[in-house]
Design a protein around this motif. Structure first.
Motif, PDB file in Angstrom:
ATOM      1  N   UNK A   9      51.756   8.166  39.795  1.00  0.00           N
ATOM      2  CA  UNK A   9      52.685   7.992  38.682  1.00  0.00           C
ATOM      3  C   UNK A   9      52.527   9.130  37.678  1.00  0.00           C
ATOM      4  N   UNK A  10      51.274   9.523  37.406  1.00  0.00           N
ATOM      5  CA  UNK A  10      51.049  10.631  36.475  1.00  0.00           C
ATOM      6  C   UNK A  10      51.665  11.918  37.027  1.00  0.00           C
ATOM      7  N   UNK A  11      51.383  12.225  38.284  1.00  0.00           N
ATOM      8  CA  UNK A  11      51.943  13.446  38.857  1.00  0.00           C
ATOM      9  C   UNK A  11      53.468  13.378  38.920  1.00  0.00           C
ATOM     10  N   UNK A  12      54.021  12.191  39.160  1.00  0.00           N
ATOM     11  CA  UNK A  12      55.475  12.061  39.171  1.00  0.00           C
ATOM     12  C   UNK A  12      56.078  12.339  37.808  1.00  0.00           C
ATOM     13  N   UNK A  13      55.465  11.784  36.770  1.00  0.00           N
ATOM     14  CA  UNK A  13      55.957  12.025  35.417  1.00  0.00           C
ATOM     15  C   UNK A  13      55.812  13.498  35.041  1.00  0.00           C
ATOM     16  N   UNK A  14      54.676  14.091  35.431  1.00  0.00           N
ATOM     17  CA  UNK A  14      54.478  15.493  35.079  1.00  0.00           C
ATOM     18  C   UNK A  14      55.444  16.391  35.858  1.00  0.00           C
TER      19      UNK A  14
END
Length: 389
Positions: A199-204
């Motif tokens: 989720x973090x990498x997707x948002x970034x």
């Protein structure tokens, strides 16, 4: 300076020097990496998670979970004390705030090293240690970093962040490679944090590809555009974003290679800098890693050429003689750290494997795989070959 603060210097400096003497016979990357990494295992296991939330940034305009850094080459103006900073290209200001970037670099070294050690040994302790770092940076609300770089590479008195600050997260390209390995091989503990990490990498990745800063950095004509592309490709590969990967391949072939590499292999935008040797090496490493990743592990894009003969292969060929013998370098020496490069430049490994060049692979083995000078570490973000092959 990172050189004074970086993790594990004593342990890494004490590592065996067997890397300096290439062994006879077939090229065995796992054996090479085993000799390098196993003596470092205890030190990497002992490294505690430390995120930006624990590091005060007095000049940051944002909160404790928001990444903040200051431009390298910007200095107080002697003619205007207390006013806006002025640029001195290639001269790093030691008084700039580096706390968050140092922590990100440490994270970008630690998790990939632990992932490579787990890959080599199968010992759960390495994966479990990596999970602590991943959870701290990406999952735990008390310690995580917010997924944006709105305040990176700020210039005092001028702005509170710049698009070129996006280059700072080049340091976590291999963290994404490590996460992909953990997902693919069901690493111990990864299932419980996988959703949070991805989720973090997707948002970034969304920020990287849609924000004004991200788009501006994508369109930079030099190493900044290359670094944007490697980040986008690595994060998209982790998330299975085939649309972004397809666009990245197109961009590499239609924009990056045609505009950054001359038919004879020179990289004019990097060679025009005050540190031409280091910049040419750095950009070449990023280009080779991007081409390897976007080729699906075949390296086909390293040998690919434009109609007028521009290629990453040619750029490696242009630089390789100067990596083998720096005394032959035809341009002015770098104004900083002139004696600290080359190190074990990954362009030689990617190019050597892609094109069957045993001379490049032998040269790669002769060079230092674990530099400790802070500026070199910062410009050496592809450190764990086992995460790419």
């Amino acid at each position: 300076m990172i050189a004074r603060r970086t993790l594990l210097l004593a342990a890494l400096a004490a590592a065996p020097t067997a890397w300096a003497r290439p062994r006879q016979g077939a090229f065995d990357l796992r054996a090479i990496e085993r000799r390098r990494l196993l003596p470092q295992a205890t030190a990497w296991l002992a490294a505690p998670p430390r995120t930006i939330a624990a590091i005060a940034a007095p000049r940051s305009p944002a909160g404790p979970h928001d990444y903040y850094s200051e431009g390298d080459y910007w200095w107080p103006d002697p003619a205007n004390p207390g006013g806006a900073y002025i640029r001195r290209d290639g001269e790093s200001n030691p008084a700039k705030f580096d706390g968050h970037r140092d922590a990100l670099i440490a994270f970008g070294r630690t998790v990939p090293a632990l992932a490579a050690l787990w890959n080599l040994t199968g010992e759960a302790r390495f994966a479990v240690a990596a999970m602590r770092h991943l959870a701290a940076w990406f999952v735990d609300p008390a310690t995580r970093m917010n997924p944006h770089l709105n305040h990176a590479q700020a210039i005092i008195g001028v702005n509170q962040g710049r698009a070129i600050g996006v280059i700072d997260t080049l340091q976590i390209v291999e963290v994404a490679r490590a996460a992909a390995l953990f997902a693919r091989k069901n690493a111990p503990g990864y299932a419980t944090i996988r959703a949070g990490v991805e989720s973090w990498f997707g948002d970034y990745l969304d920020w990287l590809t849609t924000s004004a800063f991200g788009i501006e950095e994508r369109d930079e004509k030099n190493n900044h555009g290359s670094c944007w592309l490697l980040q986008a490709a690595s994060f998209a590969a982790l998330l299975g974003r085939t649309d972004i990967l397809a666009n990245a391949r197109t961009r590499l072939q239609t924009i990056i290679i045609p505009t950054q590499i001359e038919p004879d292999g020179r990289q004019p935008r990097e060679l025009a800098r005050t540190k031409p040797y280091a910049y040419a090496l750095f950009n070449l490493d990023v280009l080779a890693a991007t081409a390897w990743l976007l080729s699906g592990g075949t390296g086909a894009l390293i040998g690919w050429q434009t109609p007028d003969g521009r290629s990453i292969d040619g750029a490696i060929g242009w630089m390789a003689p100067y990596m083998a013998d720096k005394a032959r370098w035809p341009l002015a020496p770098d104004i900083e750290y002139a004696g600290d490069f080359p190190v074990r430049q990954p362009s030689l490994l990617f190019g050597g494997r892609a094109l069957g060049r045993p001379d490049w692979l032998a040269l790669w083995q002769r060079l230092d795989p674990d530099p400790v000078v802070g500026e070199v570490v910062r410009n050496f973000p592809v450190r764990q070959p086992l995460l790419w092959f």
